[in-house]
Write a protein that holds these residues in place. Structure first.
Motif, mmCIF file in Angstrom:
data_model
loop_
_atom_site.group_PDB
_atom_site.id
_atom_site.type_symbol
_atom_site.label_atom_id
_atom_site.label_comp_id
_atom_site.label_asym_id
_atom_site.label_seq_id
_atom_site.Cartn_x
_atom_site.Cartn_y
_atom_site.Cartn_z
ATOM 1 N N GLU A 17 0.402 10.313 -6.860
ATOM 2 C CA GLU A 17 0.160 10.968 -5.573
ATOM 3 C C GLU A 17 0.952 10.293 -4.459
ATOM 4 O OE1 GLU A 17 -1.941 13.631 -2.904
ATOM 5 O OE2 GLU A 17 -1.691 13.584 -5.060
ATOM 6 N N HIS A 18 1.091 8.951 -4.517
ATOM 7 C CA HIS A 18 1.731 8.200 -3.444
ATOM 8 C C HIS A 18 2.878 7.361 -3.995
ATOM 9 C CE1 HIS A 18 -1.497 9.444 -0.883
ATOM 10 N NE2 HIS A 18 -2.388 8.851 -1.640
ATOM 11 N N PRO A 19 3.910 7.135 -3.206
ATOM 12 C CA PRO A 19 4.977 6.246 -3.628
ATOM 13 C C PRO A 19 4.478 4.811 -3.750
ATOM 14 C CG PRO A 19 5.241 6.852 -1.314
ATOM 15 C CD PRO A 19 4.134 7.697 -1.863
ATOM 16 N N VAL A 20 5.141 4.049 -4.601
ATOM 17 C CA VAL A 20 4.731 2.669 -4.833
ATOM 18 C C VAL A 20 5.717 1.735 -4.153
ATOM 19 C CG1 VAL A 20 4.316 0.905 -6.580
ATOM 20 C CG2 VAL A 20 3.675 3.281 -7.026
ATOM 21 N N ARG A 21 5.203 0.745 -3.459
ATOM 22 C CA ARG A 21 6.057 -0.215 -2.768
ATOM 23 C C ARG A 21 6.007 -1.554 -3.486
ATOM 24 N NH1 ARG A 21 5.066 -2.092 3.435
ATOM 25 N NH2 ARG A 21 2.973 -2.331 2.616
ATOM 26 N N ALA A 22 7.172 -2.147 -3.656
ATOM 27 C CA ALA A 22 7.213 -3.482 -4.224
ATOM 28 C C ALA A 22 6.668 -4.473 -3.207
ATOM 29 C CB ALA A 22 8.663 -3.841 -4.581
ATOM 30 N N PRO A 23 6.116 -5.599 -3.642
ATOM 31 C CA PRO A 23 5.569 -6.589 -2.708
ATOM 32 C C PRO A 23 6.608 -7.000 -1.664
ATOM 33 C CG PRO A 23 4.986 -7.144 -4.962
ATOM 34 C CD PRO A 23 5.957 -6.003 -5.045
ATOM 35 N N HIS A 24 6.199 -7.010 -0.399
ATOM 36 C CA HIS A 24 7.010 -7.471 0.726
ATOM 37 C C HIS A 24 8.202 -6.560 1.020
ATOM 38 C CE1 HIS A 24 4.538 -10.976 0.243
ATOM 39 N NE2 HIS A 24 5.081 -11.282 -0.928
ATOM 40 N N GLU A 25 8.256 -5.376 0.424
ATOM 41 C CA GLU A 25 9.366 -4.464 0.698
ATOM 42 C C GLU A 25 9.188 -3.835 2.070
ATOM 43 O OE1 GLU A 25 11.866 -0.909 -1.574
ATOM 44 O OE2 GLU A 25 9.813 -1.386 -2.175
ATOM 45 N N ASP A 26 10.249 -3.834 2.853
ATOM 46 C CA ASP A 26 10.196 -3.273 4.198
ATOM 47 C C ASP A 26 10.003 -1.767 4.128
ATOM 48 O OD1 ASP A 26 11.856 -1.973 6.632
ATOM 49 O OD2 ASP A 26 11.000 -3.895 7.245
ATOM 50 N N VAL A 27 9.201 -1.222 5.055
ATOM 51 C CA VAL A 27 8.865 0.194 5.003
ATOM 52 C C VAL A 27 10.102 1.073 5.197
ATOM 53 C CG1 VAL A 27 8.309 0.419 7.467
ATOM 54 C CG2 VAL A 27 7.193 1.892 5.809
ATOM 55 N N ARG A 28 11.068 0.584 5.952
ATOM 56 C CA ARG A 28 12.314 1.349 6.112
ATOM 57 C C ARG A 28 13.060 1.428 4.779
ATOM 58 N NH1 ARG A 28 17.041 0.776 10.716
ATOM 59 N NH2 ARG A 28 18.584 2.036 9.646
ATOM 60 N N ASP A 29 13.073 0.320 4.050
ATOM 61 C CA ASP A 29 13.729 0.325 2.741
ATOM 62 C C ASP A 29 13.001 1.247 1.760
ATOM 63 O OD1 ASP A 29 15.552 -1.503 3.710
ATOM 64 O OD2 ASP A 29 14.433 -3.244 2.991
ATOM 65 N N VAL A 30 11.665 1.277 1.865
ATOM 66 C CA VAL A 30 10.889 2.167 0.996
ATOM 67 C C VAL A 30 11.293 3.617 1.238
ATOM 68 C CG1 VAL A 30 8.590 2.973 0.374
ATOM 69 C CG2 VAL A 30 8.946 0.571 0.916
ATOM 70 N N TRP A 31 11.345 4.009 2.514
ATOM 71 C CA TRP A 31 11.701 5.392 2.832
ATOM 72 C C TRP A 31 13.129 5.709 2.377
ATOM 73 C CZ3 TRP A 31 10.616 10.119 3.296
ATOM 74 C CH2 TRP A 31 11.480 11.017 3.931
ATOM 75 N N LEU A 112 13.930 5.291 10.878
ATOM 76 C CA LEU A 112 13.779 5.878 9.539
ATOM 77 C C LEU A 112 14.473 7.238 9.500
ATOM 78 C CD1 LEU A 112 10.791 4.360 10.321
ATOM 79 C CD2 LEU A 112 10.557 4.744 7.875
ATOM 80 N N PRO A 113 15.787 7.249 9.435
ATOM 81 C CA PRO A 113 16.538 8.518 9.481
ATOM 82 C C PRO A 113 16.071 9.501 8.415
ATOM 83 C CG PRO A 113 18.023 6.638 9.654
ATOM 84 C CD PRO A 113 16.676 6.077 9.305
ATOM 85 N N GLY A 114 15.891 10.741 8.831
ATOM 86 C CA GLY A 114 15.473 11.787 7.915
ATOM 87 C C GLY A 114 13.976 12.001 7.856
#
Length: 467
Positions: A17-31, A112-114
């Motif tokens: 349902e939701h994307p998974v983020r690696a520990p300490h990954e910046d939210v901009r990098d996630v997007w 967060l472009p896009g």
């Protein structure tokens, strides 16, 4: 023909349902990673660049674009379902910077472009009539719904919207010195009796609201609340020059449908700003954080509304946030949401509290008018008087509301009747649903017919369409 697609959720029960983020990954990098892996945003952009204007597209082109935009919006919605707080914290430096909704969206477009449309895309949209737009404001609605849903991020955004505007702060010295500020659509006067008299004076179009009037109204409300010499506020319509109502006072004809048809009623600058701005300030007051106000961060004052002629749509919404309402016996109120095809602001949240569920549905869903002479009108207004007695009734009401105990009790009444978290939750869903509505084909068809039928002077406005 504008494409409008409700953000979808994944249909497959085993799909995350939701994307998974690696520990300490910046939210901009996630997007950035999710957008690249999905390719949905890029595909939608490629199609938008390749296709002709909306009104010139074939049915097949429309269907292809609808599918692509739906996929991109679903990705944005899923991302924000998980990361709204993280995104908001990044944009507001951990909630230390107060950003209004327009500023928050501008920051999101940069960072967060896009995720939301940027200034260039919005500027291109503003140059088009409503029927010729792509509906990029829907992506703003997706973003703001997610932020407002969060108790932390949403409360911070509401607080930011309750702060005085820069325009009001710039005019404050002039107003406190002279007691008068003249704006294009509003005149504000402070009298010796401590009353701030806010007169809506768009005399050519029966006080039909557009972005100019929303800005002027918020400025006037801010000034009245900031001025320590003001103890009570009055909202009333001025005398009209409109040919059908020349020389008569009118409260408000509601949203300016001609402006909506021409594409000049923005989601953020009008539809959300008026609810989170001056209307909410009439309820809660101004957030000032003045060190001398240790007991409360808000400055608030009681408000009287005087209805001459009619209060249509947004005019009726104003009455729902005032402490005392007086109506002339020949006046009426209405919320013609079904006729216009949009949501009547926060009226769906507040109206039932006044009139009950059955009458609320009659007025909002079926377009019923309530005339001041009807018994049901007493559920919405406190006094009904003959037109020639309005001035005296107004002065009596203003005198009754001038008291310190009134302030304390109105604060407690508003907290009980409209808890901030309940208002925030309503506004979260409203942000998206109203964005979808203004791009609904039924709305575009209705306002398009209205615009074509009223190509005369500015006076040919919303009130004509509503009779």
């Amino acid at each position: 023909m504008t494409t409008v697609v409700q953000p979808a959720r994944p249909a497959h029960p085993t799909r995350p349902e939701h994307p998974v983020r690696a520990p300490h990954e910046d939210v901009r990098d996630v997007w950035s990673r999710l957008a690249a892996e999905s390719g949905a945003v890029a595909r939608a952009e490629e199609l938008l660049a390749a296709l002709p204007d909306p009104v010139a597209r074939t049915a097949g082109q429309q269907a292809d674009l609808a599918a692509a935009m739906d996929a991109a919006r679903a990705l944005r919605a899923r991302f924000l379902d998980t990361y709204a707080d993280a995104v908001h914290d990044r944009l507001t430096e951990g909630r230390t910077v107060a950003l209004r909704i327009d500023e928050l969206l501008e920051a999101a477009a940069r960072e967060l472009p896009g995720l939301v449309p940027d200034d260039a895309r919005l500027a291109s949209e503003r140059s088009r009539v409503q029927a010729g737009k792509e509906g990029h404001e829907i992506d703003q609605g997706i973003f703001l719904r997610a932020v407002l849903r969060s108790p932390a991020a949403g409360a911070h955004l509401l607080d930011a919207m309750l702060r005085p505007t820069p325009r009001a702060l710039a005019l404050l010295d002039e107003f406190t010195r002279s007691g008068v500020v003249e704006m294009e659509s509003v005149r504000l006067e402070r009298h010796r009796d401590g009353v701030a008299r806010l007169t809506m004076c768009r005399d050519d179009c029966l006080n039909a609201e557009d972005s100019r009037q929303v800005d002027d109204m918020e400025t006037a409300v801010d000034l009245a609340l900031l001025d320590p010499a003001v103890r009570v506020g009055l909202l009333r319509g001025g005398e009209m020059t409109h040919p059908r109502y020349r020389g008569r006072r009118v409260f408000s004809a509601g949203i300016n449908l001609k402006s909506l048809s021409s594409g000049d009623i923005p989601l953020v600058g009008f539809l959300l700003r008026r609810e989170l701005g001056y209307l909410h300030k009439l309820v809660r007051g101004l957030r000032t954080d003045h060190p001398g106000q240790w007991h409360t961060p808000f400055v608030e004052k009681p408000w009287v509304a005087a209805v001459d002629g009619f209060a249509i749509g947004g005019g009726t919404q104003i009455l729902l946030v005032c402490d005392h309402v007086i109506a002339a016996s020949d006046a009426y109120v209405s919320l013609p949401a079904a006729k216009e095809g949009i949501i009547p602001g926060v009226a769906n949240f507040r109206f039932t509290r006044y009139v009950g569920p059955r009458i609320a549905r009659q007025v909002i869903l079926e377009g019923r008018r309530i005339r001041a002479s009807e018994p049901d009108a007493r559920l919405l207004v406190d006094e009904v008087v003959e037109p020639e007695e309005m001035d005296a009734a107004v002065e009596r009401s203003l005198a009754r509301l001038d008291g310190d105990a009134v302030l304390a009790n109105r604060r407690m009444l508003n907290l009980a009747e409209e808890p901030p978290d309940a208002f925030r939750a309503y506004m979260a869903e409203f942000a998206l649903q109203q964005a979808l509505r203004i791009y609904g084909q039924d709305v575009i068809d209705k306002v398009g017919r209205f615009g074509a039928a009223h190509q005369g002077p500015p006076g040919d406005d919303a009130a004509y369409a509503r009779g």
